[in-house]
Design an enzyme around this catalytic site. Structure first.
Site, PDB file in Angstrom:
ATOM      1  N   SER A   1      10.914   6.122 -14.605  1.00 31.59           N
ATOM      2  CA  SER A   1      11.116   7.565 -14.559  1.00 31.59           C
ATOM      3  C   SER A   1      11.823   8.052 -15.823  1.00 31.59           C
ATOM      4  CB  SER A   1      11.938   7.941 -13.319  1.00 31.59           C
ATOM      5  OG  SER A   1      11.240   7.604 -12.136  1.00 31.59           O
TER       6      SER A   1
ATOM      7  N   GLY B   1      -1.193   0.230  18.084  1.00 27.75           N
ATOM      8  CA  GLY B   1      -0.345  -0.754  18.740  1.00 27.75           C
ATOM      9  C   GLY B   1      -0.387  -2.093  18.018  1.00 27.75           C
TER      10      GLY B   1
ATOM     11  N   GLU C   1       2.819   7.963 -10.726  1.00 30.06           N
ATOM     12  CA  GLU C   1       2.674   9.301 -11.316  1.00 30.06           C
ATOM     13  C   GLU C   1       3.901  10.187 -11.048  1.00 30.06           C
ATOM     14  OE1 GLU C   1       0.115  10.217 -13.185  1.00 30.06           O
ATOM     15  OE2 GLU C   1      -1.648   9.082 -12.595  1.00 30.06           O
TER      16      GLU C   1
END
Length: 398
Positions: free
Chosen positions: A137, A355, A379
């Site tokens: 980032s 389940g 992204e």
């Protein structure tokens, strides 16, 4: 603005759905088990025209300008492919958004003529090397360097989590690299195209991932990898701005992939809830199941509308409309955040509806459960989207 699809878009959706059901769905589970990247099917997607939806006719594309809804068509294709296989959905998304679009948007005429025809035809794919071991980032912390020596860029460094970067049909990877320092001490970041087979450029062993098993993903290393000076993509020092623009489009495309995931979860849950019998009737008559399936419909409708809105804004911008870049960025972040987080929730709900069978790999719901999580990461993480949205609202968030 309205976001109702045109009859042409609906017809295109059906054609992609037919292709996905015939060519991808029957094999997706096997590809997933074997971690197999089906290059032949990727090339079939190219032959169908899916790689060239946003590219001009001169490079073999569909020539769909903004007013023709080219970006919306791409999102529809990603959604429909992702509805049967998220791995092939991200392959298509990355091939166009991260492989073709940077060259199409920032490349010189010569670069476009050299690289785009094979990429647009789907005969080859390209990657985009941004993320590094210490720079995700925080892309400004890029450590990969490129030094200009005797008319060549000498690239040294490493990238990780790079899609479409090491397959037998990968033609090049565009990488961000530090090419100097600015007067204020910040790094000068540029983007450079490095062809496959360049000495010193190595696509390391493919990752053993939680999901997206049929997607081609590698760490990359560069040791004195030399490419011509002409392989600089766009203006020197503008690499940071270029990849930010690339990610804006990519966020909408990832939202479309998430919509395909939610649609798959709804389809599978509806069918199973109608067939599975307990206590003398289908489990779908129980509120505990029916209400969760209802939630899937709500998440699907909201995610789809947010995604189509952002895609329509992108097409309007490309057509010279009055949509501002700031408004599009905000819409892209909103769509990406909501659709991807909804997709993760949708796979949890679908697995619960199934389940114990939902925990078994013989059922597709397990594959979608594994594939969904990365949608909140790639992204731009959910946290990054919230930061962007907050800044768009005028908050000085860091």
């Amino acid at each position: 603005m309205t976001f109702e699809l045109s009859p042409e878009h609906e017809q295109f959706r059906r054609s992609v759905r037919d292709f996905a059901e015939a060519e991808i769905a029957p094999h997706a589970a096997q590809w997933d088990r074997e971690h197999h990247f089906p290059t032949d099917v990727v090339q079939k997607m190219g032959a169908l025209g899916l790689m060239g939806l946003t590219a001009p006719e001169e490079f073999g594309g569909a020539g769909m300008a903004g007013e023709d809804g080219g970006f919306t068509s791409l999102c529809l294709a990603i959604e429909e492919v992702g509805r049967v296989d998220q791995s092939m959905g991200i392959t298509l998304e990355a091939a166009v958004g991260l492989g073709i679009n940077p060259i199409l948007t920032f490349g010189t005429d010569e670069q476009k003529k050299t690289w785009l025809p094979e990429l647009v035809a789907g005969e080859k794919v390209a990657g985009f090397g941004l993320t590094e071991p210490g720079a995700g980032s925080d892309a400004g912390a890029t450590r990969t360097k490129a030094v200009l020596e005797d008319g060549e860029w000498v690239v040294n460094g490493a990238k990780q989590f790079i899609t479409n970067s090491g397959s037998s049909i990968t033609s090049l990877v565009t990488v961000t690299a530090r090419t100097g320092d600015r007067a204020d001490g910040r790094p000068e970041i540029s983007t450079i195209m490095v062809p496959s087979g360049t000495p010193g450029f190595t696509a390391e062993k493919a990752y053993d991932k939680l999901g997206w098993h049929a997607s081609d993903t590698h760490p990359l290393s560069f040791t004195d990898a030399r490419v011509p000076e002409s392989h600089l993509l766009g203006e020197r020092g503008r690499g940071y701005a270029q990849f930010l623009a690339t990610l804006d489009d990519g966020r909408v495309a990832i939202a479309a992939l998430a919509v395909g995931c939610i649609q798959a979860c709804l389809d599978m849950s509806l069918e199973y809830a109608g067939e599975r019998q307990t206590f003398g009737g289908p489990i779908g008559r129980k509120q505990g199941v029916a209400f969760q399936v209802s939630d899937l419909q709500v998440m699907l409708d909201a995610s789809r509308l947010l995604t189509y809105k952002a895609a329509a804004m992108k097409d309007a911008m490309d057509a010279g409309g009055s949509v501002s870049m700031g408004a599009f960025k905000q819409a892209a972040a909103v769509a990406k955040l909501y659709a991807t987080e909804s997709a993760v929730t949708a796979t949890r709900i679908a697995t619960q509806v199934f389940g114990g069978y939902g925990f078994m790999e013989e059922y597709p719901v397990a594959r979608f459960y594994r594939d969904a999580k990365v949608l909140e990461i790639g992204e731009g993480t959910s946290e990054v989207q919230r930061m962007l949205i907050a800044r768009g609202l005028g908050l000085p968030v860091e």
